[in-house]
Every structure is written in structure tokens, then in C-alpha cells.
Enzyme design. Structure first.
Site, PDB file in Angstrom:
ATOM      1  CB  SER A 154       0.263   3.134   8.959  1.00  0.00           C
ATOM      2  OG  SER A 154      -0.491   4.164   9.142  1.00  0.00           O
ATOM      3  CE  LYS A 155      -0.749   5.522   0.676  1.00  0.00           C
ATOM      4  NZ  LYS A 155      -1.686   4.978  -0.353  1.00  0.00           N
ATOM      5  CD  GLN A 156      -3.506   4.180   6.171  1.00  0.00           C
ATOM      6  OE1 GLN A 156      -2.833   3.630   6.926  1.00  0.00           O
ATOM      7  NE2 GLN A 156      -4.125   3.863   4.985  1.00  0.00           N
ATOM      8  CB  THR A 211      -0.891   0.222   1.143  1.00  0.00           C
ATOM      9  OG1 THR A 211      -0.090  -0.217   2.437  1.00  0.00           O
ATOM     10  CG2 THR A 211      -1.861  -1.170   1.125  1.00  0.00           C
TER      11      THR A 211
END
Ligand code: GLU
Length: 317
Positions: free
Chosen positions: A252-254, A30
Site C-alpha cells: 500500500s502507499k503506507q 490515493t
């Protein structure tokens, strides 16, 4: 039967060798590799190699809408630059749907799953489990309400605790019915759920040791229940502390975790080993990457791993 003979028979039958220690790293493509996933990669890799075991790489792109184009290649290139070497071909979940379908059909024949008409909103409105996540109230368990159409398929869970002994976190128990509820195995958009895919893949790839972040600790009882229903072996589990940022959020990406800088592979590897309680001698800072890996594998010490679910990532990560 002697180990050697059994090994050869399995080789002939094309089955995984049950005597081997086989670990794996299973990133979701992702985004680029960040420190949190590097820790899972390093921990699973060194743990397997220290036992003379194999280490497999699996791209967990079962959630195709979430996969980012180019991310899988980016992760592979980063792992290569950091000096990882994996056994066999990289497996992609997006190419293994027939295997998940076969497992799903088996669960369906056993009446272990049921079609569910509820929307996400309806489930969210009906109550939360102890962890604050929506808990399915069982609406369609005994059949679809009149006039409603099937969306997702859920696994029926019964009351009672599912327990396992984690090699680092100790004994973990969860009452799936009370804490999670009947959970989705085939999603409304037609994709199989991670929980089912991971169980099918670990079993079919003959994975004996799952080493991953403790953010997945709460998913493990669901996976064990699926292993029981599908009649496959339960691997050994070791859940490493998951890396969090200064705000206490999981990287995380978020949460905008920075990507690993492949221009400084030794620094990244040293930071991951340090996070895992392993302390390479200072003189290795100037040695080659191969020397650092050799040290890490020779001196891997599970007893030095921090026994917590979350730990702060070092500055800069
Ligand atoms: N694909 C999952 C992730 O990146 C890991 C799954 C696993 O190791 O079981 O968080």
C-alpha cells in the site's frame, strides 16, 4: 422469456443486462498503481474477458480527503499503457453522492440506521473485536445520550452469521454483531462510507462478478447485509490473495509499495499473472503485449489461483 428478448427489453429500459458477466476494477486514487492493485486489476479483467464479459472501471474517491490530486489520472494512464481496455465511461464515486444519499434515506426510513454521537476515541476505548479493530458497543443504538449531538450514522446489525461462498476462498461466515458491531454508513465529516458506496455502485452498474483482493474479505459480510436491506442482487465474489512485502505487510502507499513501471509493461503483466498461478510460456516474454493478453485470456485457469489470503509479492515489487 427468452434471453435475447429479455436482453433487448433491458436495453430499451436502460437497465443492465442481467445475463451478462460484468466485472469491475475499483481502485482508490490515493497514489500510483502498485503491484497489489495491479493483481486485482489483472485478475478481475482476465476473469471477465475469459467469460466474454464486460469490465468496468470505477474510481473509488468517495473518501475525498484521502484522494490524492492527479492519482486517478495516473492510474488510468498506467492501465492504458499496460494494455487494459474498459467498457463505458469511468465512474467516479465523488460524483455519485445523490445515489448514496438515496440509499441512505431508504435505510433511514426503514430505521436500519441510527445517529451516533460517539467519537472515534470513545469507540476505541470501549473494546476491540476479535480482529483487534475497535468494535462499536451500541452506545447510541436506542437514541442519543442527553446533551450529545449526532456525528456519524451507523447501520444496526443483529446477532447471527452472514455467510457467502467465495469462488476461491470457500465458505466465509461472519457474525457482524460480535465481530464488527454497528458500522458507519455516513461519516461524521459528511462523506458516505466505502461500504455503502460500493454496494450502491456494484448494484447500479449491474456488476455480477466482484474479483478483488482478500484484504476485503472481512468487508464482504457488511456489504451483503447492506445488499439485503436495500433489496439488490448479491454479486458473485472471488477474493484473490493480497500481495504482501517481505515484512508481511500488505502492499500500500503506507507501506511504501513501489509504483508499476509503465516502461516495462510485459514484465509487470507477467509478474501479476505469475502471482495468480498462471504461467505464460517463456517465449511470450519477447512477444508483444497484445499476445501476452491474448494468451492470458485464452488460458485463464481459476483452478490455478493460490487459495490463500495473502501471498508474497515477487522481488522488485
Ligand atoms: N477501492 C478499494 C481498494 O482500492 C477496492 C474496493 C473493491 O474492490 O470493492 O482497496
Amino acid at each position: 422469456m427468452g434471453g435475447g428478448l429479455r436482453y433487448h427489453l433491458n436495453m430499451i429500459a436502460g437497465l443492465p443486462d442481467p445475463l451478462c458477466h460484468r466485472g469491475r476494477f475499483a481502485p482508490s486514487p490515493t497514489g500510483p498503481l502498485h503491484f497489489g492493485s495491479l493483481v486485482a486489476a489483472v485478475g478481475s479483467y482476465v476473469d471477465a474477458r475469459a467469460e466474454g464479459g464486460e469490465w468496468l472501471l470505477r474510481m473509488e474517491d468517495v473518501d475525498e480527503p484521502r484522494a490524492v490530486p492527479g492519482a486517478a489520472d495516473g492510474i488510468l494512464r498506467t492501465l492504458e499503457r499496460l494494455g487494459f481496455s474498459w467498457d463505458g465511461e469511468v465512474v467516479h464515486q465523488s460524483r455519485r453522492k445523490a445515489h448514496y444519499r438515496a440509499a441512505f434515506e431508504r435505510l433511514r426510513l426503514d430505521a436500519s440506521v441510527f445517529a451516533c454521537a460517539c467519537t472515534r476515541r470513545e469507540v476505541a476505548d470501549s473494546g476491540l473485536g476479535p480482529d483487534g479493530a475497535p468494535r462499536y458497543p451500541g452506545t447510541c443504538r436506542n437514541g442519543l445520550p442527553p446533551g450529545r449531538e449526532a456525528r456519524a450514522w451507523r447501520l444496526k446489525v443483529e446477532p447471527g452469521r452472514v455467510c457467502f461462498d467465495d469462488a476461491l476462498q470457500g465458505r466465509i461466515c461472519q457474525d457482524l454483531a460480535a465481530e464488527v458491531g454497528d458500522f458507519v454508513v455516513l461519516r461524521a465529516d459528511g462523506y458516505f462510507a466505502y461500504q455503502l458506496a460500493v454496494v450502491v455502485d456494484d448494484a447500479e452498474q449491474g456488476v455480477t462478478h466482484v474479483v478483488r483482493g482478500a484484504d476485503l474479505l472481512d468487508s464482504t459480510p457488511r456489504q451483503i447485509r447492506l445488499q439485503q436491506l436495500l433489496g439488490v442482487a448479491q454479486p458473485n465474489y472471488l477474493h484473490l490473495p493480497a500481495a504482501v512485502n517481505a515484512a508481511g505487510e500488505k502492499l500500500s502507499k503506507q507501506t511504501r509499495a513501489v509504483s508499476i513501471d509503465v516502461g516495462r509493461p510485459q514484465a509487470a503483466l507477467t509478474a501479476a499473472l505469475g502471482f495468480l498461478g498462471q504461467r505464460p510460456p517463456a517465449e511470450l516474454a519477447d512477444a508483444g503485449l497484445a499476445d501476452l493478453w491474448r494468451w492470458a485470456i485464452m488460458h485463464w485457469d481459476r483452478s490455478r489461483l493460490p487459495r490463500c489470503r495473502f501471498a508474497a509479492a515477487p522481488a522488485g515489487y
